[in-house]
Design a protein around this motif. Structure first.
Motif, PDB file in Angstrom:
ATOM      1  N   ASP A 255     114.513 -30.746  19.203  1.00  0.00           N
ATOM      2  CA  ASP A 255     114.096 -29.974  18.038  1.00  0.00           C
ATOM      3  C   ASP A 255     115.192 -30.033  16.980  1.00  0.00           C
ATOM      4  N   GLU A 256     114.859 -30.545  15.785  1.00  0.00           N
ATOM      5  CA  GLU A 256     115.840 -30.592  14.709  1.00  0.00           C
ATOM      6  C   GLU A 256     116.284 -29.198  14.302  1.00  0.00           C
ATOM      7  N   ARG A 257     115.415 -28.209  14.436  1.00  0.00           N
ATOM      8  CA  ARG A 257     115.815 -26.845  14.102  1.00  0.00           C
ATOM      9  C   ARG A 257     116.943 -26.377  15.037  1.00  0.00           C
ATOM     10  N   GLN A 258     116.909 -26.825  16.291  1.00  0.00           N
ATOM     11  CA  GLN A 258     117.995 -26.470  17.206  1.00  0.00           C
ATOM     12  C   GLN A 258     119.287 -27.172  16.808  1.00  0.00           C
ATOM     13  N   ARG A 259     119.162 -28.431  16.355  1.00  0.00           N
ATOM     14  CA  ARG A 259     120.352 -29.131  15.860  1.00  0.00           C
ATOM     15  C   ARG A 259     120.963 -28.372  14.690  1.00  0.00           C
ATOM     16  N   LEU A 260     120.115 -27.905  13.783  1.00  0.00           N
ATOM     17  CA  LEU A 260     120.605 -27.147  12.630  1.00  0.00           C
ATOM     18  C   LEU A 260     121.266 -25.846  13.069  1.00  0.00           C
ATOM     19  N   ALA A 261     120.700 -25.196  14.074  1.00  0.00           N
ATOM     20  CA  ALA A 261     121.308 -23.960  14.571  1.00  0.00           C
ATOM     21  C   ALA A 261     122.696 -24.234  15.140  1.00  0.00           C
ATOM     22  N   THR A 262     122.829 -25.352  15.839  1.00  0.00           N
ATOM     23  CA  THR A 262     124.134 -25.719  16.394  1.00  0.00           C
ATOM     24  C   THR A 262     125.128 -26.024  15.282  1.00  0.00           C
ATOM     25  N   LEU A 263     124.672 -26.766  14.276  1.00  0.00           N
ATOM     26  CA  LEU A 263     125.559 -27.122  13.165  1.00  0.00           C
ATOM     27  C   LEU A 263     125.961 -25.905  12.340  1.00  0.00           C
ATOM     28  N   SER A 264     125.140 -24.863  12.348  1.00  0.00           N
ATOM     29  CA  SER A 264     125.465 -23.678  11.558  1.00  0.00           C
ATOM     30  C   SER A 264     126.763 -23.026  12.012  1.00  0.00           C
ATOM     31  N   LYS A 265     127.208 -23.346  13.226  1.00  0.00           N
ATOM     32  CA  LYS A 265     128.484 -22.825  13.715  1.00  0.00           C
ATOM     33  C   LYS A 265     129.656 -23.358  12.887  1.00  0.00           C
ATOM     34  N   HIS A 266     129.409 -24.433  12.146  1.00  0.00           N
ATOM     35  CA  HIS A 266     130.478 -25.060  11.361  1.00  0.00           C
ATOM     36  C   HIS A 266     130.448 -24.616   9.896  1.00  0.00           C
ATOM     37  N   LEU A 267     129.633 -23.615   9.572  1.00  0.00           N
ATOM     38  CA  LEU A 267     129.609 -23.118   8.190  1.00  0.00           C
ATOM     39  C   LEU A 267     130.981 -22.606   7.744  1.00  0.00           C
ATOM     40  N   SER A 268     131.793 -22.189   8.690  1.00  0.00           N
ATOM     41  CA  SER A 268     133.130 -21.700   8.349  1.00  0.00           C
ATOM     42  C   SER A 268     134.027 -22.799   7.799  1.00  0.00           C
ATOM     43  N   HIS A 269     133.622 -24.062   7.975  1.00  0.00           N
ATOM     44  CA  HIS A 269     134.389 -25.191   7.434  1.00  0.00           C
ATOM     45  C   HIS A 269     134.142 -25.378   5.940  1.00  0.00           C
ATOM     46  N   LEU A 270     133.107 -24.733   5.407  1.00  0.00           N
ATOM     47  CA  LEU A 270     132.813 -24.867   3.987  1.00  0.00           C
ATOM     48  C   LEU A 270     133.762 -24.003   3.165  1.00  0.00           C
ATOM     49  N   PRO A 271     133.897 -24.319   1.869  1.00  0.00           N
ATOM     50  CA  PRO A 271     134.671 -23.420   0.993  1.00  0.00           C
ATOM     51  C   PRO A 271     134.118 -21.999   1.088  1.00  0.00           C
ATOM     52  N   ALA A 272     134.986 -21.012   1.016  1.00  0.00           N
ATOM     53  CA  ALA A 272     134.600 -19.621   1.262  1.00  0.00           C
ATOM     54  C   ALA A 272     133.447 -19.160   0.381  1.00  0.00           C
ATOM     55  N   ASN A 273     133.442 -19.577  -0.896  1.00  0.00           N
ATOM     56  CA  ASN A 273     132.401 -19.106  -1.816  1.00  0.00           C
ATOM     57  C   ASN A 273     131.059 -19.767  -1.574  1.00  0.00           C
ATOM     58  N   GLN A 274     130.999 -20.780  -0.712  1.00  0.00           N
ATOM     59  CA  GLN A 274     129.735 -21.465  -0.442  1.00  0.00           C
ATOM     60  C   GLN A 274     129.140 -21.110   0.911  1.00  0.00           C
ATOM     61  N   GLN A 275     129.865 -20.364   1.696  1.00  0.00           N
ATOM     62  CA  GLN A 275     129.380 -20.069   3.044  1.00  0.00           C
ATOM     63  C   GLN A 275     128.144 -19.179   3.041  1.00  0.00           C
ATOM     64  N   ALA A 276     128.136 -18.116   2.235  1.00  0.00           N
ATOM     65  CA  ALA A 276     126.977 -17.208   2.204  1.00  0.00           C
ATOM     66  C   ALA A 276     125.722 -17.893   1.664  1.00  0.00           C
ATOM     67  N   PRO A 277     125.784 -18.631   0.536  1.00  0.00           N
ATOM     68  CA  PRO A 277     124.583 -19.342   0.077  1.00  0.00           C
ATOM     69  C   PRO A 277     124.082 -20.365   1.090  1.00  0.00           C
ATOM     70  N   ALA A 278     124.991 -21.039   1.758  1.00  0.00           N
ATOM     71  CA  ALA A 278     124.576 -22.024   2.750  1.00  0.00           C
ATOM     72  C   ALA A 278     123.885 -21.338   3.928  1.00  0.00           C
ATOM     73  N   ARG A 279     124.418 -20.217   4.368  1.00  0.00           N
ATOM     74  CA  ARG A 279     123.784 -19.461   5.440  1.00  0.00           C
ATOM     75  C   ARG A 279     122.394 -19.002   5.031  1.00  0.00           C
ATOM     76  N   ALA A 280     122.239 -18.496   3.810  1.00  0.00           N
ATOM     77  CA  ALA A 280     120.932 -18.041   3.338  1.00  0.00           C
ATOM     78  C   ALA A 280     119.939 -19.197   3.284  1.00  0.00           C
ATOM     79  N   LEU A 281     120.410 -20.374   2.853  1.00  0.00           N
ATOM     80  CA  LEU A 281     119.549 -21.558   2.799  1.00  0.00           C
ATOM     81  C   LEU A 281     119.054 -21.928   4.191  1.00  0.00           C
TER      82      LEU A 281
END
Length: 308
Positions: free
Chosen positions: A145-171
Motif C-alpha cells: 500500500d503506497e499510503r503505508q509507504r507515505l505513513a512510514t516516510l512521514s517519520k522523516h518530516l523532522s528533516h524538513l526546514p522547521a517552517n515547512q514541517q506543519a504544512p507538509a504534515r497537513a498535506l
C-alpha cells in the motif's frame, strides 16, 4: 541502477546455470537507487546470444518480492505493454536467492536509456500510462500500500526546514484521509525506468513501487519528473502533451485531485531522498539529490494556495 551487492564472474556463472545460460559478459547498471542491477550478455544452450537483467533486491524480503514478480508475469502477457516478465529456472522458480537476498532474472528488452524530454516523448508516456491504468488488477496478488509507504516516510518530516514541517504534515494528513483508489499504478515512472528505441518507448521497467491507488498519484509522480524545469517550475507544454494524450487513450483523472497529488508526490520523493537508502555502500550513482524535489515541492505547494 546502483550496485550494493557486488558479484564476481564465478558467482554470475553459477546464477545463470539453472536458467540454461552461460556467461559471456556483465556489468552493473548505474541508474536508480534501490536495488542492485546487472546487465548480462549470455548464451543459451543452443549458443544463441541472450541479453538478460539480474536484479538483487536490497530492501525487500522474499515475501514482499513475490507479488511484484506475479505482476510482471501478468503484464508481460499484454502485447500493449513493453514489460519484461521474470524467467523461470530449471525448478520453475521465478524468485532466486543471491547473496542471501531475493533476486530475479529477466530478459533485457531492446533499447537504451535516453533522458531527453520533449512534448512528443511526454505524449508517449501519457499513452503508456493510460494503457497501464486500464489493466484489470483482479488476478494480481495483493500489492503493498503506497499510503503505508507515505505513513512510514512521514517519520522523516523532522528533516524538513522547521517552517515547512506543519504544512507538509497537513498535506499528508489530507491525502491519507481520502479514499484509496483501485487503479494499478507504476508509482515510479521516472525517466530512468524507460528504454527507447528509434524514438519510441521499447521497455517499461522497475515495478517495485507498483500498487493500487489513484491514477492522479501516478500521473503526479510522472509529471514531476518529465514535465518540470531544472528550477522545479512546471513545464506546461510538456504537461499538456502528457495529459491530453493520456485522455485520448482512455485515461481519466480529476484536475483538482491531480493538483493535490502533485504536491504529495513531490513531498514523497523529497522525504525518501532525505531518508537515504543504502547509498554509502554502493557502486554507482547512489542516493539522488533531495534538493531537486524540494524545488518541485515548493512550486506544487504554491499552486495549492487560494487564488493560484
Amino acid at each position: 541502477m546502483s550496485v550494493y551487492t557486488p558479484l564476481d564472474a564465478p558467482q554470475m556463472t553459477r546464477i545463470l546455470a539453472p536458467f540454461g545460460y552461460s556467461l559471456v559478459h556483465y556489468h552493473g547498471a548505474s541508474h536508480g537507487i534501490e536495488n542492485s542491477t546487472f546487465l548480462i550478455e549470455a548464451k543459451d544452450r543452443q549458443g544463441t546470444p541472450a541479453d538478460l537483467v539480474l536484479t538483487v533486491f536490497e530492501t525487500l524480503d522474499s515475501n514482499a518480492v513475490r507479488p511484484y514478480l506475479h505482476l510482471l508475469a501478468e503484464l508481460a502477457r499484454d502485447s500493449q505493454l513493453p514489460v519484461p516478465g521474470p524467467l523461470a529456472d530449471d525448478q520453475g522458480h521465478w524468485q532466486i536467492t543471491v547473496a542471501d537476498k531475493p533476486a530475479v532474472l529477466m530478459p533485457r528488452l531492446p533499447g537504451d536509456h535516453d533522458f531527453a524530454v520533449d512534448e512528443a516523448r511526454c505524449g508517449q508516456v501519457g499513452a503508456l500510462l493510460a494503457r497501464l491504468h486500464q489493466c484489470d488488477p483482479g488476478s494480481l496478488l495483493p500489492l503493498p500500500d503506497e499510503r503505508q509507504r507515505l505513513a512510514t516516510l512521514s517519520k522523516h518530516l523532522s528533516h524538513l526546514p522547521a517552517n515547512q514541517q506543519a504544512p507538509a504534515r497537513a498535506l499528508l494528513d489530507a491525502w491519507q484521509a481520502s479514499p484509496t483508489g483501485r487503479t494499478l499504478i507504476h508509482g515510479d515512472l521516472f525517466r530512468d525506468n524507460l528504454l527507447w528505441q528509434d524514438g519510441h518507448i521499447s521497455a517499461l521497467l522497475d515495478f517495485y513501487n507498483a500498487c493500487l491507488d489513484d491514477p492522479e498519484y501516478d500521473l503526479a509522480v510522472t509529471l514531476n519528473d518529465w514535465c518540470v524545469e531544472p528550477c522545479g517550475k512546471p513545464a506546461p507544454e510538456r504537461e499538456q502533451a502528457l495529459l491530453s494524450t493520456y485522455q485520448r487513450h482512455g485515461g481519466l483523472f480529476d484536475p483538482g485531485r491531480l493538483k493535490l497529488a502533485l504536491a504529495v508526490a513531490a513531498l514523497r520523493f523529497w522525504l525518501s531522498r532525505l531518508a537515504g537508502p543504502v547509498a554509502n555502500h554502493s557502486e554507482g550513482q547512489g542516493s539522488k539529490d533531495p534538493d531537486e524535489f524540494a524545488r518541485i515541492y515548493r512550486w506544487r505547494m504554491k499552486a495549492l494556495e487560494p487564488g493560484a
